[in-house]
Design a protein around this motif. Structure first.
Motif, short mmCIF file in Angstrom:
data_model
loop_
_atom_site.label_atom_id
_atom_site.label_comp_id
_atom_site.label_asym_id
_atom_site.label_seq_id
_atom_site.Cartn_x
_atom_site.Cartn_y
_atom_site.Cartn_z
N LEU A 44 0.66 -0.86 -0.16
CA LEU A 44 0.04 -0.15 -0.09
C LEU A 44 0.61 1.28 0.04
N LYS A 45 0.53 2.20 -0.62
CA LYS A 45 1.03 3.62 -0.54
C LYS A 45 0.61 4.30 0.73
N ASN A 46 1.62 5.11 1.28
CA ASN A 46 1.34 5.83 2.46
C ASN A 46 0.02 6.74 2.32
N ARG A 47 -0.60 7.16 3.17
CA ARG A 47 -1.91 7.87 3.31
C ARG A 47 -1.63 9.14 4.10
N ASP A 48 -2.38 10.20 3.66
CA ASP A 48 -2.50 11.36 4.27
C ASP A 48 -3.83 12.01 4.35
N VAL A 49 -4.15 13.02 5.29
CA VAL A 49 -5.44 13.37 5.52
C VAL A 49 -5.36 14.85 6.12
N VAL A 50 -6.37 15.61 5.84
CA VAL A 50 -6.54 16.83 6.30
C VAL A 50 -7.74 16.96 7.00
N THR A 51 -7.84 17.39 8.07
CA THR A 51 -9.13 17.07 9.20
C THR A 51 -9.32 18.58 9.70
N LEU A 52 -10.42 18.66 10.12
CA LEU A 52 -11.01 19.78 11.06
C LEU A 52 -11.28 18.91 12.41
N ARG A 53 -10.49 19.28 13.09
CA ARG A 53 -10.54 18.64 14.64
C ARG A 53 -11.21 19.75 15.60
N SER A 54 -11.96 19.04 16.47
CA SER A 54 -12.62 19.77 17.57
C SER A 54 -12.59 19.16 18.78
N MET A 65 -12.75 14.88 18.14
CA MET A 65 -13.53 14.64 17.09
C MET A 65 -13.00 15.32 15.64
N ASN A 66 -12.83 14.55 14.52
CA ASN A 66 -12.49 15.15 13.47
C ASN A 66 -13.14 14.65 12.21
N TYR A 67 -12.89 15.44 11.08
CA TYR A 67 -13.43 14.86 9.86
C TYR A 67 -12.70 15.59 8.62
N SER A 68 -12.68 14.88 7.69
CA SER A 68 -11.95 15.49 6.39
C SER A 68 -12.19 16.85 5.96
N VAL A 69 -11.44 17.85 5.58
CA VAL A 69 -11.95 18.99 4.93
C VAL A 69 -10.89 19.09 3.60
N LYS A 70 -11.54 20.05 2.67
CA LYS A 70 -10.52 20.15 1.69
C LYS A 70 -9.40 20.84 1.92
N HIS A 71 -7.92 20.98 1.31
CA HIS A 71 -7.21 21.89 1.58
C HIS A 71 -6.00 21.50 0.48
N PRO A 72 -5.29 22.39 -0.03
CA PRO A 72 -4.46 21.90 -1.09
C PRO A 72 -3.33 21.31 -0.44
N VAL A 73 -2.96 21.32 0.74
CA VAL A 73 -1.62 20.74 1.25
C VAL A 73 -1.72 19.20 1.04
N GLN A 79 -1.28 8.64 -0.83
CA GLN A 79 -2.53 8.65 -1.10
C GLN A 79 -3.62 9.48 -0.22
N GLU A 80 -4.26 10.26 -0.78
CA GLU A 80 -4.97 10.96 0.21
C GLU A 80 -6.22 10.03 0.69
N SER A 81 -6.43 9.98 1.99
CA SER A 81 -7.59 9.35 2.47
C SER A 81 -8.58 10.26 2.81
N PHE A 82 -9.85 9.83 3.54
CA PHE A 82 -10.75 10.58 3.75
C PHE A 82 -11.42 10.23 5.13
N SER A 83 -11.40 11.04 6.22
CA SER A 83 -12.01 10.81 7.42
C SER A 83 -13.53 11.23 7.49
N ILE A 84 -14.47 9.98 7.38
CA ILE A 84 -15.75 10.36 7.70
C ILE A 84 -15.89 11.17 9.08
N GLN A 85 -15.70 10.37 10.11
CA GLN A 85 -15.86 10.91 11.25
C GLN A 85 -14.87 9.80 12.22
N ALA A 104 -13.26 5.18 14.29
CA ALA A 104 -13.01 5.66 13.27
C ALA A 104 -13.71 5.25 12.08
N GLN A 105 -14.32 6.01 11.17
CA GLN A 105 -15.07 5.68 10.06
C GLN A 105 -14.14 6.57 8.88
N VAL A 106 -13.38 5.66 8.36
CA VAL A 106 -12.28 6.16 7.25
C VAL A 106 -12.49 5.37 5.96
#
Length: 110
Positions: A44-54, A65-73, A79-85, A104-106
């Motif tokens: 597998l390729k390494n993963r990354d994620v950008v999240t809004l964390r509260s 808690m966190n979930y993914s948000v769009k950001h250019p970094v 491989q960009e992953s997606f944190s649902i919650q 983790a819902q990813v």
């Protein structure tokens, strides 16, 4: 335990899978946007994620808690992953004890 989970600099010491983690920006006293990249097992390729964390301290209990948000970094080769919650509930059970619940819902996108 809350401080350990919440401290991104210390995470680089205890989380052996972390490649990079940093804050992108603080939104409020209890929320930020952050970047996290981690190692995945071959092939597998390494993963990354950008999240809004509260987070919210509630006496002896804490929620992060966190979930993914769009950001250019993004770091090259990940491989960009997606944190649902995703999040932690830390419940104090005594002066030196607690229980932790991790949700983790990813979508790892691959």
């Amino acid at each position: 335990l809350y401080d350990v989970l919440h401290d991104i600099e210390y995470r680089k010491k205890w989380d052996t899978n972390v490649i990079e983690t940093f804050d992108i920006g603080r939104l409020t006293a209890n929320s930020d946007v952050g970047y996290y990249a981690w190692r995945c097992p071959k092939p597998l390729k390494n993963r990354d994620v950008v999240t809004l964390r509260s987070w919210l301290p509630m006496g002896s209990d804490y929620i992060i808690m966190n979930y993914s948000v769009k950001h250019p970094v993004s770091l090259a080769g990940h491989q960009e992953s997606f944190s649902i919650q995703t999040g932690y509930l830390i419940e104090g059970t005594g002066t030196k004890s607690c229980t932790i619940t991790y949700l983790a819902q990813v979508d790892p996108k691959g």
